[in-house]
Motif scaffolding. Structure first.
Motif, PDB file in Angstrom:
ATOM      1  N   ARG A 121      42.374  43.153  42.856  1.00  0.00           N
ATOM      2  CA  ARG A 121      42.372  42.925  41.413  1.00  0.00           C
ATOM      3  C   ARG A 121      41.302  43.729  40.688  1.00  0.00           C
ATOM      4  O   ARG A 121      41.545  44.263  39.602  1.00  0.00           O
ATOM      5  CB  ARG A 121      42.171  41.427  41.152  1.00  0.00           C
ATOM      6  CG  ARG A 121      42.224  41.048  39.687  1.00  0.00           C
ATOM      7  CD  ARG A 121      42.088  39.547  39.540  1.00  0.00           C
ATOM      8  NE  ARG A 121      40.853  39.075  40.168  1.00  0.00           N
ATOM      9  CZ  ARG A 121      40.517  37.791  40.272  1.00  0.00           C
ATOM     10  NH1 ARG A 121      41.349  36.868  39.820  1.00  0.00           N
ATOM     11  NH2 ARG A 121      39.386  37.443  40.847  1.00  0.00           N
ATOM     12  N   ASP A 122      40.119  43.819  41.270  1.00  0.00           N
ATOM     13  CA  ASP A 122      38.993  44.471  40.586  1.00  0.00           C
ATOM     14  C   ASP A 122      38.768  45.909  41.048  1.00  0.00           C
ATOM     15  O   ASP A 122      37.760  46.519  40.684  1.00  0.00           O
ATOM     16  CB  ASP A 122      37.711  43.653  40.811  1.00  0.00           C
ATOM     17  CG  ASP A 122      37.822  42.252  40.214  1.00  0.00           C
ATOM     18  OD1 ASP A 122      38.482  42.114  39.176  1.00  0.00           O
ATOM     19  OD2 ASP A 122      37.257  41.321  40.805  1.00  0.00           O
ATOM     20  N   LEU A 123      39.669  46.442  41.869  1.00  0.00           N
ATOM     21  CA  LEU A 123      39.492  47.811  42.358  1.00  0.00           C
ATOM     22  C   LEU A 123      39.889  48.809  41.267  1.00  0.00           C
ATOM     23  O   LEU A 123      40.851  48.593  40.541  1.00  0.00           O
ATOM     24  CB  LEU A 123      40.343  48.031  43.602  1.00  0.00           C
ATOM     25  CG  LEU A 123      40.091  47.070  44.775  1.00  0.00           C
ATOM     26  CD1 LEU A 123      40.982  47.421  45.962  1.00  0.00           C
ATOM     27  CD2 LEU A 123      38.622  47.101  45.192  1.00  0.00           C
ATOM     28  N   VAL A 124      39.136  49.901  41.168  1.00  0.00           N
ATOM     29  CA  VAL A 124      39.400  50.875  40.099  1.00  0.00           C
ATOM     30  C   VAL A 124      39.623  52.284  40.639  1.00  0.00           C
ATOM     31  O   VAL A 124      39.753  53.223  39.860  1.00  0.00           O
ATOM     32  CB  VAL A 124      38.244  50.890  39.073  1.00  0.00           C
ATOM     33  CG1 VAL A 124      38.159  49.570  38.346  1.00  0.00           C
ATOM     34  CG2 VAL A 124      36.914  51.214  39.751  1.00  0.00           C
ATOM     35  N   THR A 125      39.660  52.448  41.960  1.00  0.00           N
ATOM     36  CA  THR A 125      39.941  53.765  42.525  1.00  0.00           C
ATOM     37  C   THR A 125      41.088  53.659  43.531  1.00  0.00           C
ATOM     38  O   THR A 125      41.302  52.599  44.136  1.00  0.00           O
ATOM     39  CB  THR A 125      38.713  54.381  43.229  1.00  0.00           C
ATOM     40  OG1 THR A 125      38.421  53.629  44.418  1.00  0.00           O
ATOM     41  CG2 THR A 125      37.502  54.372  42.307  1.00  0.00           C
ATOM     42  N   GLU A 128      39.724  52.944  47.231  1.00  0.00           N
ATOM     43  CA  GLU A 128      39.420  51.536  47.484  1.00  0.00           C
ATOM     44  C   GLU A 128      40.704  50.731  47.705  1.00  0.00           C
ATOM     45  O   GLU A 128      40.758  49.869  48.594  1.00  0.00           O
ATOM     46  CB  GLU A 128      38.655  50.947  46.298  1.00  0.00           C
ATOM     47  CG  GLU A 128      37.246  51.455  46.134  1.00  0.00           C
ATOM     48  CD  GLU A 128      36.587  50.922  44.877  1.00  0.00           C
ATOM     49  OE1 GLU A 128      35.357  50.753  44.883  1.00  0.00           O
ATOM     50  OE2 GLU A 128      37.321  50.666  43.891  1.00  0.00           O
ATOM     51  N   THR A 129      41.716  51.030  46.921  1.00  0.00           N
ATOM     52  CA  THR A 129      42.985  50.317  47.056  1.00  0.00           C
ATOM     53  C   THR A 129      43.615  50.565  48.414  1.00  0.00           C
ATOM     54  O   THR A 129      44.059  49.628  49.101  1.00  0.00           O
ATOM     55  CB  THR A 129      43.955  50.761  45.941  1.00  0.00           C
ATOM     56  OG1 THR A 129      43.392  50.410  44.670  1.00  0.00           O
ATOM     57  CG2 THR A 129      45.312  50.092  46.096  1.00  0.00           C
ATOM     58  N   GLN A 247      49.324  48.103  42.054  1.00  0.00           N
ATOM     59  CA  GLN A 247      47.894  48.330  41.856  1.00  0.00           C
ATOM     60  C   GLN A 247      47.605  49.795  41.526  1.00  0.00           C
ATOM     61  O   GLN A 247      46.786  50.091  40.643  1.00  0.00           O
ATOM     62  CB  GLN A 247      47.120  47.909  43.110  1.00  0.00           C
ATOM     63  CG  GLN A 247      45.629  48.154  43.040  1.00  0.00           C
ATOM     64  CD  GLN A 247      44.950  47.336  41.953  1.00  0.00           C
ATOM     65  OE1 GLN A 247      45.523  46.370  41.456  1.00  0.00           O
ATOM     66  NE2 GLN A 247      43.740  47.720  41.591  1.00  0.00           N
ATOM     67  N   ARG A 250      48.427  50.407  37.979  1.00  0.00           N
ATOM     68  CA  ARG A 250      47.385  49.885  37.085  1.00  0.00           C
ATOM     69  C   ARG A 250      46.185  50.828  37.050  1.00  0.00           C
ATOM     70  O   ARG A 250      45.608  51.067  35.980  1.00  0.00           O
ATOM     71  CB  ARG A 250      46.948  48.482  37.541  1.00  0.00           C
ATOM     72  CG  ARG A 250      47.932  47.381  37.188  1.00  0.00           C
ATOM     73  CD  ARG A 250      47.324  46.009  37.397  1.00  0.00           C
ATOM     74  NE  ARG A 250      47.142  45.719  38.811  1.00  0.00           N
ATOM     75  CZ  ARG A 250      48.044  45.106  39.568  1.00  0.00           C
ATOM     76  NH1 ARG A 250      49.201  44.747  39.038  1.00  0.00           N
ATOM     77  NH2 ARG A 250      47.805  44.864  40.835  1.00  0.00           N
ATOM     78  N   ILE A 251      45.811  51.364  38.207  1.00  0.00           N
ATOM     79  CA  ILE A 251      44.665  52.280  38.255  1.00  0.00           C
ATOM     80  C   ILE A 251      44.966  53.548  37.475  1.00  0.00           C
ATOM     81  O   ILE A 251      44.120  54.059  36.726  1.00  0.00           O
ATOM     82  CB  ILE A 251      44.294  52.601  39.715  1.00  0.00           C
ATOM     83  CG1 ILE A 251      43.709  51.353  40.395  1.00  0.00           C
ATOM     84  CG2 ILE A 251      43.309  53.753  39.796  1.00  0.00           C
ATOM     85  CD1 ILE A 251      43.461  51.515  41.870  1.00  0.00           C
ATOM     86  N   TYR A 254      44.711  52.826  33.884  1.00  0.00           N
ATOM     87  CA  TYR A 254      43.299  52.692  33.511  1.00  0.00           C
ATOM     88  C   TYR A 254      42.647  54.065  33.373  1.00  0.00           C
ATOM     89  O   TYR A 254      41.926  54.334  32.403  1.00  0.00           O
ATOM     90  CB  TYR A 254      42.574  51.851  34.562  1.00  0.00           C
ATOM     91  CG  TYR A 254      41.079  51.789  34.389  1.00  0.00           C
ATOM     92  CD1 TYR A 254      40.510  51.000  33.396  1.00  0.00           C
ATOM     93  CD2 TYR A 254      40.236  52.528  35.225  1.00  0.00           C
ATOM     94  CE1 TYR A 254      39.137  50.940  33.234  1.00  0.00           C
ATOM     95  CE2 TYR A 254      38.860  52.480  35.069  1.00  0.00           C
ATOM     96  CZ  TYR A 254      38.315  51.684  34.073  1.00  0.00           C
ATOM     97  OH  TYR A 254      36.953  51.641  33.909  1.00  0.00           O
ATOM     98  N   GLN A 255      42.907  54.947  34.348  1.00  0.00           N
ATOM     99  CA  GLN A 255      42.343  56.293  34.283  1.00  0.00           C
ATOM    100  C   GLN A 255      42.859  57.054  33.068  1.00  0.00           C
ATOM    101  O   GLN A 255      42.107  57.800  32.429  1.00  0.00           O
ATOM    102  CB  GLN A 255      42.665  57.045  35.578  1.00  0.00           C
ATOM    103  CG  GLN A 255      41.954  56.486  36.806  1.00  0.00           C
ATOM    104  CD  GLN A 255      42.399  57.161  38.090  1.00  0.00           C
ATOM    105  OE1 GLN A 255      43.419  57.867  38.137  1.00  0.00           O
ATOM    106  NE2 GLN A 255      41.637  56.953  39.151  1.00  0.00           N
TER     107      GLN A 255
END
Length: 507
Positions: A121-125, A128-129, A247, A250-251, A254-255
């Protein structure tokens, strides 16, 4: 299984036994594989029964009922009917246990997928995913190793992530990934299948596509499960891939939001640079009706205009357009305007040609290094002679309309600033008596497009100026902007639109 049923349904089977004993039977029992599971009355093993009835489960004998003391056909049929009933209950119990096991497994998988969602949920790369997906997928399908790949569609660097138990070389993994792209479906390689694509040293392998925005942008591979990869693992793997896909989407969003915010910030900065450098007031020049305005596009360009009014110097005006868009164009516009302004203000006897020559000399090396240029028009009003001296470095459109004639396009006689190290600019002259009109604009006017992708063009501009020529400089400018707006209705403004209107007036 029969023993479990006997434990669950003991009271009912005991009731059957007591009914037989009441009916005259000497003993009743339930047996499996020749071994007594229960018998009545206690102590009667029924080693030599008079009647037996097999208990079937899915066509196979799971046990039998034994009866002593009765031998008639009615007793035989009744005993078999009861054995069939027990067999039916046995099948139902087995199916219920299977359903319960499936439900428990499904709940475990749902819980595992929920944990995976929470972990991501809180991963942004992307890295990491993929790391998290590998760890959770290994645990859920009981694989010993895993890997994941990601290939961005924007030409970025491909990404390969492996678990600590590396079983495959990067070359082998990428070969499998491109095979996945070709087949466009999951790849299952079990040792029992004898598939030649299975890498050496690997017992089994499951490779799943991760689809993002309708295409395979990533994959997850699981290696060496204790048993073969089958349908349950494939279904679970697909669910994991769907979670990873959501996910990654979503990333990417976000980017993209971050990038759009950065671009908006840059555009706001460029627009402020461009706007703050433009004159805030119009000079009062005897003999001239003067107006100037610049309307920036959404994608900021490099348009500018400037007025230089210095004591004991004639009135000089400049207008230009630096190639490019965005912050870079705004900064280069600032350089160009500053160079022109300083030359026009501080040279002892500035003329349009001398201002152009010196500015080109100062800017050429920097412009050449970064591959840009600027079209510039420099004009100088000679009040005593009622004329305009000008030099034109590749700028258009420049339109002159004498009071008694038609509008005509004045062609540039020199290349843009930054193209050649030395430019032989010469002053040209135009009369600007009362009623004479000079309009110097940027190509945002002539290149404006409508919904059919048709350009406004020079001819429409000439006609519009002829129609507006009797009005004031401000009204002429407003009329030209209105003509462009009517023509371009339904099409966004692609480029800055800047103009200076000079009209001869009575002193």
């Amino acid at each position: 299984m029969l023993l479990s049923l006997l434990s669950l349904q003991y009271d009912r089977i005991q009731a059957l036994a007591e009914a037989w004993l009441a009916h005259g039977a000497q003993a009743f029992g339930v047996y499996a594989n020749g071994r007594a599971l229960a018998y009545w009355p206690a102590g009667q093993r029924l080693l030599a029964p008079d009647i037996t009835a097999p208990i079937y489960q899915y066509g196979e004998v799971a046990g039998e009922l034994r009866l002593t003391g009765l031998r008639d056909e009615a007793a035989r049929r009744r005993l078999q009917a009861e054995a069939n009933l027990i067999g039916y209950i046995l099948q139902l119990e087995y199916e219920l246990q299977c359903m319960t096991a499936d439900l428990v497994a499904s709940q475990d998988q749902q819980l595992a997928l929920y944990r995976l969602t929470q972990a991501m949920r809180d991963l942004v790369t992307i890295r990491e995913t993929l790391d998290t997906v590998i760890v959770e997928a290994k645990r859920m399908v009981k694989a010993q190793a895993g890997f994941a790949t990601y290939v961005p569609t924007n030409g970025g660097e491909p990404l390969l992530v492996q678990s600590s138990e590396q079983r495959l070389s990067p070359e082998s993994i990428w070969r499998l990934y491109w095979q996945l792209q070709t087949e466009d479906r999951p790849i299952v390689l079990n040792e029992s299948d004898g598939d030649l694509r299975r890498p050496p040293g690997v017992r089994n392998l499951l490779l799943l596509p991760i689809r993002v925005r309708g295409m395979i942008m990533a994959s997850i591979g699981l290696i060496d499960r204790s048993g073969d990869f089958g349908t349950p693992e494939l279904k679970l793997g697909r669910a994991i891939a769907e979670q990873a896909s959501a996910q990654i989407e979503r990333i990417l969003l976000y980017q993209e939001m971050i990038e759009q915010a950065r671009l908006r910030s840059e555009m706001d900065l460029a627009r402020r640079v461009q706007t703050d450098l433009l004159p805030r007031t119009l000079p009062d020049v005897p003999g001239l009706d003067l107006y100037a305005y610049s309307r920036p596009a959404l994608q900021v360009g490099g348009d500018f205009f400037d007025f230089i009014t210095a004591p004991n110097h004639p009135f000089i005006f400049t207008i230009g357009d630096v190639s490019g868009k965005g912050v870079s164009a705004a900064l280069l516009m600032s350089m160009t305007r500053t160079a022109l302004h300083s030359k026009a203000q501080f040279m002892p006897s500035p003329t349009p040609a001398s201002v152009m020559r010196q500015s080109n000399k100062d800017l050429y090396n920097d412009f050449t290094r970064i591959g840009v240029f600027a079209t510039v028009f420099v004009g100088q009003y000679e009040a005593e002679r009622r004329e305009i001296a000008y030099a034109n470095a590749g700028h258009a459109p420049v339109i002159y309309r004498p009071r008694s004639g038609n509008a005509e396009l004045l062609l540039a006689d020199n290349t843009a600033i930054g193209i050649l190290p030395v430019n032989h600019f010469q002053n040209r002259y135009l009369p600007l008596r009362p009623g004479d009109l000079l309009v110097v604009a940027t190509d945002g006017f002539s290149d404006a497009r409508n919904a059919d992708d048709e350009m406004f063009g020079i001819e429409r501009l000439l006609i519009a100026i002829d129609e507006l020529a009797e009005r004031s400089a401000r009204e002429i400018a407003d009329g030209l902007f209105s003509a462009i707006d009517r023509f371009s209705a339904g099409h966004p403004q692609d480029d800055d639109q800047t103009l200076i209107v000079l009209k001869g007036a009575e002193p």
